[in-house]
Design a protein around this motif. Structure first.
Motif, PDB file in Angstrom:
ATOM      1  N   GLY A   1       0.825  -1.195   0.000  1.00 36.38           N
ATOM      2  CA  GLY A   1       0.000   0.000   0.000  1.00 36.38           C
ATOM      3  C   GLY A   1       0.862   1.250   0.000  1.00 36.38           C
ATOM      4  O   GLY A   1       1.682   1.431   0.903  1.00 36.38           O
ATOM      5  N   ASP A   2       0.704   2.066  -1.009  1.00 37.09           N
ATOM      6  CA  ASP A   2       1.399   3.350  -1.051  1.00 37.09           C
ATOM      7  C   ASP A   2       0.482   4.391  -0.416  1.00 37.09           C
ATOM      8  O   ASP A   2      -0.537   4.773  -0.987  1.00 37.09           O
ATOM      9  N   PHE A   3       0.839   4.854   0.763  1.00 36.06           N
ATOM     10  CA  PHE A   3      -0.011   5.789   1.492  1.00 36.06           C
ATOM     11  C   PHE A   3       0.032   7.197   0.899  1.00 36.06           C
ATOM     12  O   PHE A   3      -0.738   8.066   1.299  1.00 36.06           O
ATOM     13  N   GLY A   4       0.968   7.455  -0.010  1.00 33.23           N
ATOM     14  CA  GLY A   4       1.050   8.766  -0.638  1.00 33.23           C
ATOM     15  C   GLY A   4       1.597   9.853   0.261  1.00 33.23           C
ATOM     16  O   GLY A   4       1.481  11.032  -0.058  1.00 33.23           O
ATOM     17  N   GLN A   5       2.198   9.475   1.390  1.00 30.95           N
ATOM     18  CA  GLN A   5       2.774  10.461   2.306  1.00 30.95           C
ATOM     19  C   GLN A   5       4.292  10.466   2.129  1.00 30.95           C
ATOM     20  O   GLN A   5       4.974   9.515   2.498  1.00 30.95           O
ATOM     21  N   VAL A   6       4.800  11.501   1.539  1.00 33.23           N
ATOM     22  CA  VAL A   6       6.211  11.564   1.170  1.00 33.23           C
ATOM     23  C   VAL A   6       7.089  11.481   2.413  1.00 33.23           C
ATOM     24  O   VAL A   6       6.791  12.071   3.447  1.00 33.23           O
ATOM     25  N   GLY A   7       8.193  10.731   2.289  1.00 33.05           N
ATOM     26  CA  GLY A   7       9.153  10.648   3.372  1.00 33.05           C
ATOM     27  C   GLY A   7       8.766   9.731   4.506  1.00 33.05           C
ATOM     28  O   GLY A   7       9.488   9.634   5.496  1.00 33.05           O
ATOM     29  N   MET A   8       7.641   9.028   4.383  1.00 32.04           N
ATOM     30  CA  MET A   8       7.179   8.151   5.447  1.00 32.04           C
ATOM     31  C   MET A   8       7.134   6.708   4.959  1.00 32.04           C
ATOM     32  O   MET A   8       7.142   6.432   3.759  1.00 32.04           O
ATOM     33  N   ALA A   9       7.074   5.769   5.890  1.00 28.91           N
ATOM     34  CA  ALA A   9       7.015   4.349   5.548  1.00 28.91           C
ATOM     35  C   ALA A   9       5.727   4.033   4.798  1.00 28.91           C
ATOM     36  O   ALA A   9       4.687   4.650   5.033  1.00 28.91           O
ATOM     37  N   GLN A  10       5.818   3.053   3.903  1.00 29.54           N
ATOM     38  CA  GLN A  10       4.655   2.591   3.161  1.00 29.54           C
ATOM     39  C   GLN A  10       4.207   1.244   3.717  1.00 29.54           C
ATOM     40  O   GLN A  10       4.916   0.608   4.491  1.00 29.54           O
ATOM     41  N   GLY A  11       3.030   0.792   3.300  1.00 29.28           N
ATOM     42  CA  GLY A  11       2.432  -0.398   3.899  1.00 29.28           C
ATOM     43  C   GLY A  11       2.864  -1.684   3.229  1.00 29.28           C
ATOM     44  O   GLY A  11       2.960  -1.777   2.015  1.00 29.28           O
ATOM     45  N   LEU A  12       3.123  -2.705   4.041  1.00 30.20           N
ATOM     46  CA  LEU A  12       3.494  -4.030   3.559  1.00 30.20           C
ATOM     47  C   LEU A  12       2.821  -5.053   4.455  1.00 30.20           C
ATOM     48  O   LEU A  12       2.991  -5.024   5.675  1.00 30.20           O
ATOM     49  N   PHE A  18      33.258  -7.865   4.962  1.00 32.62           N
ATOM     50  CA  PHE A  18      32.944  -6.612   4.264  1.00 32.62           C
ATOM     51  C   PHE A  18      32.449  -5.558   5.248  1.00 32.62           C
ATOM     52  O   PHE A  18      31.924  -5.866   6.324  1.00 32.62           O
ATOM     53  N   PHE A  19      32.638  -4.316   4.843  1.00 30.73           N
ATOM     54  CA  PHE A  19      32.164  -3.151   5.568  1.00 30.73           C
ATOM     55  C   PHE A  19      31.275  -2.349   4.623  1.00 30.73           C
ATOM     56  O   PHE A  19      31.593  -2.203   3.433  1.00 30.73           O
ATOM     57  N   SER A  20      30.185  -1.829   5.139  1.00 31.39           N
ATOM     58  CA  SER A  20      29.300  -1.000   4.313  1.00 31.39           C
ATOM     59  C   SER A  20      28.894   0.245   5.085  1.00 31.39           C
ATOM     60  O   SER A  20      28.781   0.226   6.313  1.00 31.39           O
ATOM     61  N   LEU A  21      28.668   1.311   4.339  1.00 28.04           N
ATOM     62  CA  LEU A  21      28.199   2.581   4.897  1.00 28.04           C
ATOM     63  C   LEU A  21      27.023   3.048   4.066  1.00 28.04           C
ATOM     64  O   LEU A  21      27.135   3.184   2.836  1.00 28.04           O
ATOM     65  N   GLN A  22      25.911   3.277   4.736  1.00 26.09           N
ATOM     66  CA  GLN A  22      24.705   3.748   4.055  1.00 26.09           C
ATOM     67  C   GLN A  22      24.289   5.093   4.634  1.00 26.09           C
ATOM     68  O   GLN A  22      24.275   5.278   5.853  1.00 26.09           O
ATOM     69  N   THR A  23      23.977   6.031   3.737  1.00 23.03           N
ATOM     70  CA  THR A  23      23.490   7.342   4.166  1.00 23.03           C
ATOM     71  C   THR A  23      22.201   7.655   3.426  1.00 23.03           C
ATOM     72  O   THR A  23      22.000   7.211   2.290  1.00 23.03           O
ATOM     73  N   TYR A  24      21.334   8.429   4.087  1.00 21.12           N
ATOM     74  CA  TYR A  24      20.046   8.798   3.489  1.00 21.12           C
ATOM     75  C   TYR A  24      19.620  10.130   4.080  1.00 21.12           C
ATOM     76  O   TYR A  24      19.514  10.260   5.302  1.00 21.12           O
ATOM     77  N   ASN A  25      19.416  11.107   3.206  1.00 23.24           N
ATOM     78  CA  ASN A  25      18.982  12.439   3.632  1.00 23.24           C
ATOM     79  C   ASN A  25      17.818  12.866   2.749  1.00 23.24           C
ATOM     80  O   ASN A  25      17.926  12.847   1.519  1.00 23.24           O
ATOM     81  N   ILE A  26      16.722  13.244   3.371  1.00 20.05           N
ATOM     82  CA  ILE A  26      15.548  13.658   2.609  1.00 20.05           C
ATOM     83  C   ILE A  26      14.871  14.839   3.290  1.00 20.05           C
ATOM     84  O   ILE A  26      14.756  14.878   4.522  1.00 20.05           O
ATOM     85  N   ASP A  27      14.450  15.799   2.491  1.00 15.39           N
ATOM     86  CA  ASP A  27      13.568  16.885   2.907  1.00 15.39           C
ATOM     87  C   ASP A  27      12.277  16.731   2.134  1.00 15.39           C
ATOM     88  O   ASP A  27      12.300  16.604   0.896  1.00 15.39           O
ATOM     89  N   PHE A  28      11.161  16.747   2.825  1.00 16.03           N
ATOM     90  CA  PHE A  28       9.904  16.452   2.149  1.00 16.03           C
ATOM     91  C   PHE A  28       8.772  17.323   2.691  1.00 16.03           C
ATOM     92  O   PHE A  28       8.816  17.813   3.823  1.00 16.03           O
ATOM     93  N   SER A  29       7.770  17.481   1.847  1.00 18.49           N
ATOM     94  CA  SER A  29       6.503  18.068   2.266  1.00 18.49           C
ATOM     95  C   SER A  29       5.479  16.944   2.345  1.00 18.49           C
ATOM     96  O   SER A  29       5.663  15.873   1.752  1.00 18.49           O
ATOM     97  N   SER A  30       4.415  17.168   3.072  1.00 18.72           N
ATOM     98  CA  SER A  30       3.441  16.100   3.290  1.00 18.72           C
ATOM     99  C   SER A  30       2.034  16.576   2.916  1.00 18.72           C
ATOM    100  O   SER A  30       1.536  17.549   3.496  1.00 18.72           O
ATOM    101  N   PRO A  31       1.400  15.918   1.956  1.00 16.06           N
ATOM    102  CA  PRO A  31       0.060  16.370   1.540  1.00 16.06           C
ATOM    103  C   PRO A  31      -1.034  16.025   2.529  1.00 16.06           C
ATOM    104  O   PRO A  31      -2.093  16.641   2.530  1.00 16.06           O
ATOM    105  N   GLY A  32      -0.809  15.034   3.391  1.00 19.16           N
ATOM    106  CA  GLY A  32      -1.817  14.667   4.389  1.00 19.16           C
ATOM    107  C   GLY A  32      -2.941  13.834   3.809  1.00 19.16           C
ATOM    108  O   GLY A  32      -2.964  13.507   2.618  1.00 19.16           O
ATOM    109  N   TYR A  33      -3.895  13.477   4.658  1.00 18.01           N
ATOM    110  CA  TYR A  33      -5.010  12.621   4.268  1.00 18.01           C
ATOM    111  C   TYR A  33      -6.272  13.472   4.143  1.00 18.01           C
ATOM    112  O   TYR A  33      -6.800  13.961   5.144  1.00 18.01           O
ATOM    113  N   ILE A  34      -6.743  13.645   2.919  1.00 18.48           N
ATOM    114  CA  ILE A  34      -7.933  14.461   2.696  1.00 18.48           C
ATOM    115  C   ILE A  34      -9.184  13.592   2.712  1.00 18.48           C
ATOM    116  O   ILE A  34      -9.109  12.366   2.604  1.00 18.48           O
ATOM    117  N   SER A  35     -10.336  14.223   2.843  1.00 16.25           N
ATOM    118  CA  SER A  35     -11.616  13.525   2.933  1.00 16.25           C
ATOM    119  C   SER A  35     -12.091  13.125   1.536  1.00 16.25           C
ATOM    120  O   SER A  35     -12.237  13.973   0.656  1.00 16.25           O
TER     121      SER A  35
END
Length: 424
Positions: A75-86, A229-246
């Motif tokens: 399920g794609d909740f459509g909320q940017v920058g947030m976890a989606q449903g599985l 092995f060694f690994s390095l992971q980075t993640y940077n995000i700036d997002f806006s959120s449309p929210g849940y409309i009626s």
């Protein structure tokens, strides 16, 4: 097998020709189940994806990787920058996929003691091209990966060992643009690569834009007796959120389908993960050691209409170590496998939730606040030990017997004030 009808047609009295169906009996030897610590050989229902399977998919969000697996709902909740449903096996995905335990290179990604959902899972930081395999075990039946948050199942991913140098550019409607650059080198007993992903998207709805930068670096050594092995992971995000409309308001024509709940909703996330892993020995006798350290901070303004806006901040420091040896041996003419493991994990979590207005936090008592205040400082230690004994049948049986023994303990802090007296 169906007997052909011989071309006869139904008669005028509505009678029809008979079709005789008979079963076909399979004759042959059953294939013995391979005893292995590989989750793909588990006795539960297992599905596996290779890097080629993942590359063939069109991904709107990373959780779409699972769409091709039977019985898994996305399920794609459509909320940017947030976890989606599985979700799978009837467990809901709306709770940020908290019933699916996800592992990458042996490290679990689910967040314990999350402010929103205990077991919060966000796989957006993953760069799909760096995934070598993905195995989904339905149900909490794997001794290694079927522990915390695996009520619905476990998803076990591994990263690729090498990437060739390359650049790819892709884009789409609504201002979507994705850039991926990779660089890698191979030597006799060492290899390394770096993958850098940049993405921006304006989104279909108002206030749904995002800008993100992700990297994944891996340095591998062939030690002769195994691989380190060694690994390095980075993640940077700036997002806006449309929210849940009626939906009813959209259907009534009161608001547009592209409307946002609040123009000041949004946030940012920064994730840094350092991981070291050693795989030694053979399928018959070996050991796996995994150690990691991670920093994760999130800030989010969210308006769940008609409630007032809420300001959420989470800062996490996570550290963990696991050791998993296994032994294969002959037991009175029968192949047997003994897999053991021990793990310790420490989480230092600070969470703040206060009301806000137009993107400005309100730390004093707000009469409009219906959420109450949350200021939490959680320090928790989790440890576990498991052993699994498997035995195959000597005459080619397809299902071995299992005995699993696990012990664990969970200690955690409690949320603490200050809380406004009126809201206690």
């Amino acid at each position: 097998m169906a007997q052909t009808g011989g071309g006869s047609q139904p008669s005028d009295d509505n009678s029809s020709s008979d079709i005789v169906v008979t079963g076909v009996q399979f004759k042959g030897a059953a294939t013995p189940l391979k005893l292995s610590v590989d989750p793909a050989s588990d006795t539960a229902l297992v599905s596996s994806l290779s890097s080629e399977d993942i590359a063939r998919q069109s991904l709107g969000v990373n959780v779409d990787i699972f769409r091709s697996i039977p019985g898994v709902q996305v399920g794609d909740f459509g909320q940017v920058g947030m976890a989606q449903g599985l979700s799978l096996r009837g467990w809901p995905g709306a709770n940020d996929s908290s019933a699916v335990a996800f592992f990458l290179d042996g490290k679990q990604w689910n967040e314990a003691s999350g402010a929103g959902a205990n077991g919060y899972l966000d796989i957006a930081p993953i760069i799909p091209e760096t995934i070598a395999s993905m195995t989904v075990v339905k149900g909490p039946f794997n001794a290694r990966y079927g522990g915390n948050f695996a009520q619905a199942g476990s998803a076990i991913a591994t990263s690729v060992d090498h990437l060739e140098p390359g650049v790819s550019v892709s884009g789409g409607s609504y201002g979507n643009l994705r850039l991926l650059g990779t660089y890698g080198r191979k030597f006799d007993n060492m290899s390394y690569y770096v993958a850098v992903q940049g993405m921006r998207d304006d989104g279909y709805r108002d206030n749904s834009d995002q800008k993100q930068l992700s990297t994944f670096s891996k340095l591998s050594f062939d030690t002769g007796s195994g691989k380190l092995f060694f690994s390095l992971q980075t993640y940077n995000i700036d997002f806006s959120s449309p929210g849940y409309i009626s939906i009813s308001a959209v259907e009534a024509g009161l608001i547009k389908p592209t409307a946002a709940v609040a123009k000041t909703d949004g946030g940012k996330k920064n994730l840094y993960t350092l991981l070291a892993k050693y795989n030694g020995g053979t399928d018959e006798q070996g050991i796996e050691v995994t150690a990691f350290a991670e920093h994760n901070d999130r800030t989010r303004f969210v308006t769940l209409s008609p409630l007032p806006q809420q300001y959420n901040v989470t800062n996490r420091e996570d550290y963990g170590l696991s050791v998993d040896p296994h032994f294969s041996f002959d037991l009175m003419g029968t192949e047997a496998l003994l897999a053991m493991g021990a793990m310790i994990r420490y989480d230092d979590v600070e969470q703040t939730r206060v009301p806000s207005r137009n993107g400005v936090p309100i730390y004093g008592l707000d009469p409009l606040d219906v959420y109450s205040y949350l200021i939490a400082d959680i320090k928790q230690t989790q440890y576990a030990a498991c052993q699994r004994r498997s035995k195959s049948r000597p005459f080619g049986g397809v299902k071995p017997g299992h005995r699993v023994t696990c012990r664990g303990e969970w200690r955690e802090g409690v949320a603490r004030g200050p809380l406004p007296p009126a809201l206690v």
